[in-house]
Design a protein around this motif. Structure first.
Motif, mmCIF file in Angstrom:
data_model
loop_
_atom_site.group_PDB
_atom_site.id
_atom_site.type_symbol
_atom_site.label_atom_id
_atom_site.label_comp_id
_atom_site.label_asym_id
_atom_site.label_seq_id
_atom_site.Cartn_x
_atom_site.Cartn_y
_atom_site.Cartn_z
ATOM 1 N N VAL A 1 0.832 -1.210 0.000
ATOM 2 C CA VAL A 1 0.000 0.000 0.000
ATOM 3 C C VAL A 1 0.863 1.256 0.000
ATOM 4 C CG1 VAL A 1 -1.711 1.321 1.334
ATOM 5 C CG2 VAL A 1 -1.981 -1.163 1.051
ATOM 6 N N THR A 2 1.889 1.295 0.843
ATOM 7 C CA THR A 2 2.735 2.493 0.894
ATOM 8 C C THR A 2 3.553 2.643 -0.389
ATOM 9 O OG1 THR A 2 4.446 1.320 2.148
ATOM 10 C CG2 THR A 2 2.846 2.601 3.415
ATOM 11 N N ALA A 3 3.979 1.533 -0.994
ATOM 12 C CA ALA A 3 4.686 1.619 -2.279
ATOM 13 C C ALA A 3 3.775 2.218 -3.347
ATOM 14 C CB ALA A 3 5.179 0.242 -2.711
ATOM 15 N N GLY A 4 2.461 2.009 -3.195
ATOM 16 C CA GLY A 4 1.483 2.566 -4.128
ATOM 17 C C GLY A 4 1.127 4.010 -3.845
ATOM 18 N N GLY A 5 1.803 4.628 -2.869
ATOM 19 C CA GLY A 5 1.631 6.057 -2.609
ATOM 20 C C GLY A 5 0.611 6.427 -1.550
ATOM 21 N N LEU A 6 0.067 5.444 -0.832
ATOM 22 C CA LEU A 6 -0.917 5.742 0.209
ATOM 23 C C LEU A 6 -0.305 5.536 1.582
ATOM 24 C CD1 LEU A 6 -4.022 3.917 -1.329
ATOM 25 C CD2 LEU A 6 -3.229 6.256 -1.732
#
Length: 190
Positions: free
Chosen positions: A146-151
């Motif tokens: 999720v964090t790699a996806g910008g969130l």
């Protein structure tokens, strides 16, 4: 890099797929016509309405063994929109975990709308995805995707916190259906 299988090709499935791929992870979308296609992801997102979960488990339960299974459902009464349909001391995620004892079940994405996942923001705040579960490694892997996806991600605690996340998701949905908030809005953590 993680490989994520998403069962459900609706708005939420598409939005979660975009988050996964934005982060450089691989994703496969499985719709209702893909029942013969084996699940290959180490993370499997159940992006289907709550009433469809039992059928997914009946058809694919053996394939979910050993996988991280992410429940995004809000188990609300879709006829009346006036209550949750799970016991007051339980959750959809707990029911899924009981039905899939060989899987590591997480609750996530149910307090987000597809539009806020796709845009990465809720109003002026960044989109934050809540996450609950009992397996620290499974939570860390999903949080990384999720964090790699910008969130952003907030760890809401153990899987027992799924009840509160489902209540929050229920409130947000009823507010949107009642046109008190927009489907591009919702709750933000600041």
């Amino acid at each position: 890099m993680a490989h994520v299988s998403i069962i459900g090709t609706g708005n939420m499935g598409q939005a979660i797929a975009s988050v996964v791929s934005r982060g450089g992870n691989t994703v496969e979308l499985l719709g209702s016509t893909d029942k013969d296609q084996r699940i290959t992801g180490e993370i499997v997102v159940l992006a289907v309405p709550y009433p469809a979960v039992a059928q997914v488990i009946a058809e694919r339960g053996d394939q979910l063994a050993g996988k991280i299974v992410v429940d995004i459902t809000n188990p609300l009464n879709f006829e009346t929109f006036d209550s949750l349909v799970v016991p007051a001391d339980g959750s959809a995620a707990a029911e899924i975990a009981a039905a899939l004892p060989q899987s590591r079940v997480l609750k996530s994405f149910n307090t987000n709308f597809a539009a806020t996942l796709a845009s990465g923001s809720v109003g002026d705040a960044p989109t934050t995805v809540s996450l609950a579960g009992d397996d620290a490694d499974a939570k860390a892997l999903l949080a990384g995707v999720v964090t790699a996806g910008g969130l952003r991600v907030v760890d809401a605690g153990s899987l027992s916190r799924a009840r509160e996340l489902e209540a929050l998701g229920f409130l947000q949905l009823t507010l949107a259906v009642g046109e008190k908030i927009s489907w591009t809005g919702g709750f933000a953590l600041v």
